[in-house]
Design a protein around this motif. Sequence first.
Motif, PDB file in Angstrom:
ATOM      1  N   SER A  81       0.946   4.089  -3.093  1.00 43.92           N
ATOM      2  CA  SER A  81       0.231   5.282  -2.642  1.00 43.92           C
ATOM      3  C   SER A  81       0.804   6.544  -3.268  1.00 43.92           C
ATOM      4  CB  SER A  81       0.300   5.388  -1.112  1.00 43.92           C
ATOM      5  OG  SER A  81      -0.216   6.622  -0.665  1.00 43.92           O
ATOM      6  N   GLN A  82      -0.048   7.320  -3.915  1.00 41.86           N
ATOM      7  CA  GLN A  82       0.372   8.586  -4.503  1.00 41.86           C
ATOM      8  C   GLN A  82       0.482   9.692  -3.460  1.00 41.86           C
ATOM      9  OE1 GLN A  82       1.083   9.232  -7.858  1.00 41.86           O
ATOM     10  NE2 GLN A  82       1.070   7.013  -8.069  1.00 41.86           N
ATOM     11  N   SER A  83      -0.037   9.474  -2.280  1.00 39.60           N
ATOM     12  CA  SER A  83      -0.030  10.512  -1.258  1.00 39.60           C
ATOM     13  C   SER A  83       1.248  10.529  -0.435  1.00 39.60           C
ATOM     14  CB  SER A  83      -1.233  10.329  -0.322  1.00 39.60           C
ATOM     15  OG  SER A  83      -1.163   9.087   0.353  1.00 39.60           O
ATOM     16  N   HIS A  84       2.088   9.511  -0.599  1.00 35.87           N
ATOM     17  CA  HIS A  84       3.349   9.451   0.140  1.00 35.87           C
ATOM     18  C   HIS A  84       4.491   9.989  -0.720  1.00 35.87           C
ATOM     19  CE1 HIS A  84       1.048   6.705   2.705  1.00 35.87           C
ATOM     20  NE2 HIS A  84       1.956   6.930   3.644  1.00 35.87           N
TER      21      HIS A  84
ATOM     22  N   ARG B 145       0.833  -1.203   0.000  1.00 33.19           N
ATOM     23  CA  ARG B 145       0.000   0.000   0.000  1.00 33.19           C
ATOM     24  C   ARG B 145       0.874   1.261   0.000  1.00 33.19           C
ATOM     25  NH1 ARG B 145      -5.322  -1.073   0.810  1.00 33.19           N
ATOM     26  NH2 ARG B 145      -5.868  -3.099   1.706  1.00 33.19           N
TER      27      ARG B 145
ATOM     28  N   SER C 241      -1.349   8.102 -11.631  1.00 31.89           N
ATOM     29  CA  SER C 241      -1.789   6.901 -10.929  1.00 31.89           C
ATOM     30  C   SER C 241      -2.126   5.841 -11.961  1.00 31.89           C
ATOM     31  CB  SER C 241      -3.011   7.225 -10.068  1.00 31.89           C
ATOM     32  OG  SER C 241      -3.497   6.062  -9.463  1.00 31.89           O
TER      33      SER C 241
ATOM     34  N   ARG D  63       8.116   5.618  -0.751  1.00 27.86           N
ATOM     35  CA  ARG D  63       7.618   4.549  -1.620  1.00 27.86           C
ATOM     36  C   ARG D  63       8.783   3.682  -2.109  1.00 27.86           C
ATOM     37  NH1 ARG D  63       4.439   7.357  -6.230  1.00 27.86           N
ATOM     38  NH2 ARG D  63       3.908   5.180  -6.712  1.00 27.86           N
TER      39      ARG D  63
END
Length: 594
Positions: free
Chosen positions: A348-351, A344, A581, A356
């Motif tokens: 995840s694009q938010s991290h 995850r 994404s 990552r």
Amino acid sequence: MEIEGRDFMNTPPLKTVRFGGNVVATLAKFKQGDTSDYELLKHQLADPDIKDAQIINWLQEFRNCVTQLSKDHEQLIYVRLPWLGRSPAVVEEYLSFLSNLVSAQTVYLRACLKMVVSNFKPSEFLSVCVDILITQYGYFEDVLSFDQCHQALQLIGRYVPSYVAIRQSYNIMVVFHSPQECYVHNLLRVAVYIPSLRRDVLELIISRMLKLDVSAPRGEIEEVEENTVQQELKGEQEEEGLFDMDEDVCSVKSSPAGTNVMVHPVAERLDTLMVVLLAFIKDMCHVNGCLDVERTKDLYKDLVCVFDKLILPTHASCHVQYALFYLCSFRLALAEAFLEHLWRLLQSQSHPAVLRQSAAGYMGSFLARANFLPVATVRACLDLLVPWLHLYIDSQDSGSRAYCDITLHGPFYNACQAVFYTLIFRHRSILEGNMKKGLAYLQSLNLERIVMCQLNPLKVCLPAVTNMFAAITRKYQLVFCYTIIERNNRHVLPVVRSSVGGDCVSTNTNPLDSFFPFDPYVLKRSSKLIEPLYQVWEEPADTECSDADEDDFLRGETPETKGVMGMTPGSYESHLHSPSSVGSPPISFLQRPF
């Protein structure tokens, strides 16, 4: 004077020989400006030779006037009364006084708690003898009266956030060795009877251990240990001659280098603390030798939070992360939950991209090295990673960024390297049993498309990983990588660096600045718990690759730190994400109940 069997709540104070008036009168004089009896009282309380009966007498008087002990009397309260190691009667009276004091005078809450926590370390004399005590008794808690400290902490802990004083007191301990082990042990014990503090305690301890870890790189530890063995062998040969080699070998084995003691001082401290931490994890998760599922789940959640906050962002730590590795070995569902968590994070694009990339490194290293993972779990993870790579390639092939660039595609490259690394270690287990089905599965991954894509992952992966992956895939006719490797080598430009000793020409063989978190574990004592769970490197036959060296074919290619604890490649502030994404395959391998 005998005091056993007394009723402390209903009997008057014992008559003892002492100087000065009673506490009430002394406080009244102090308020009027007469400090003579006040100073005398402080001196008597701090006297290490004070009798038990006299301590009880003083404490009972203090309890009767506890409301008068305002902040003006903090000098009196801060006197270190020698109550530890005394009779049960003294301890009981002292705990009653503490309870009355912290409930009536909240200004002393933190001070009392800090006093108790500071006693989680041995005394100056006993700290010298800690190793002897451990050897002779196996456990020195009774000798150092830690039980009494924990009684006091449980009593007053309800009045104050205990973690504050624990953190402040820990700062005192970072310069010691055996006392530090002792202190960490007691902090972990606090986490048992105050579960709400467990995550904070683990975070505090692991943060200190990480600083030790990054200041003792694996290569440096191995070099120190090997040099010590060589020096001792050379010394024995010079003293005894070369006529009896068996004698020399025995001499080395009986030396410190041949025992469980680490010669590297920082590694020795870290090894000691890892033993304590791993023992805590085992004891917390097992009751009467059986795994307690609920307690294990709670501890796992706390450790994963600490992992996300401290371990994952720390670049090139070598050993502390094995705490989670060890915990995951208790139950397959734990290992799969950890892999799901890393997956995850990776997608995840938010991290930040840097986290990552680190998650990809952990995922690949865990899949490769955890021998308790079945082939089904390894294949399930590959079924997540490889389709994600294909989708990423699809999203980039027609765009303007379809070229090799670590800044733009860092997570993609680290995910590629994780897949290559996993296949290097696990291809045998995938092919075992049914070669035809195993080959069909590997062919279905379509690795050739990943290798041949315009993003060119072979150009940025570690050369040792690239070469071993090329040799294995060539053997099974999955991918032919050597043409691309040769083309990449022709385009690698040397880097000229100037120094005092002259110019140096070199090439960057690790552009991703990647490392594998579960590379060989070199701490001696704690390794006894890790070795049975660890997949060692076995060089495949007929791969025409000569990079293998003992258990680590990456030796010399992964980064070493020089006492710096920092983030993984790049800057933590650079929130560089993948351009778009690309979606993710469903997570299907964690459907079994915990």
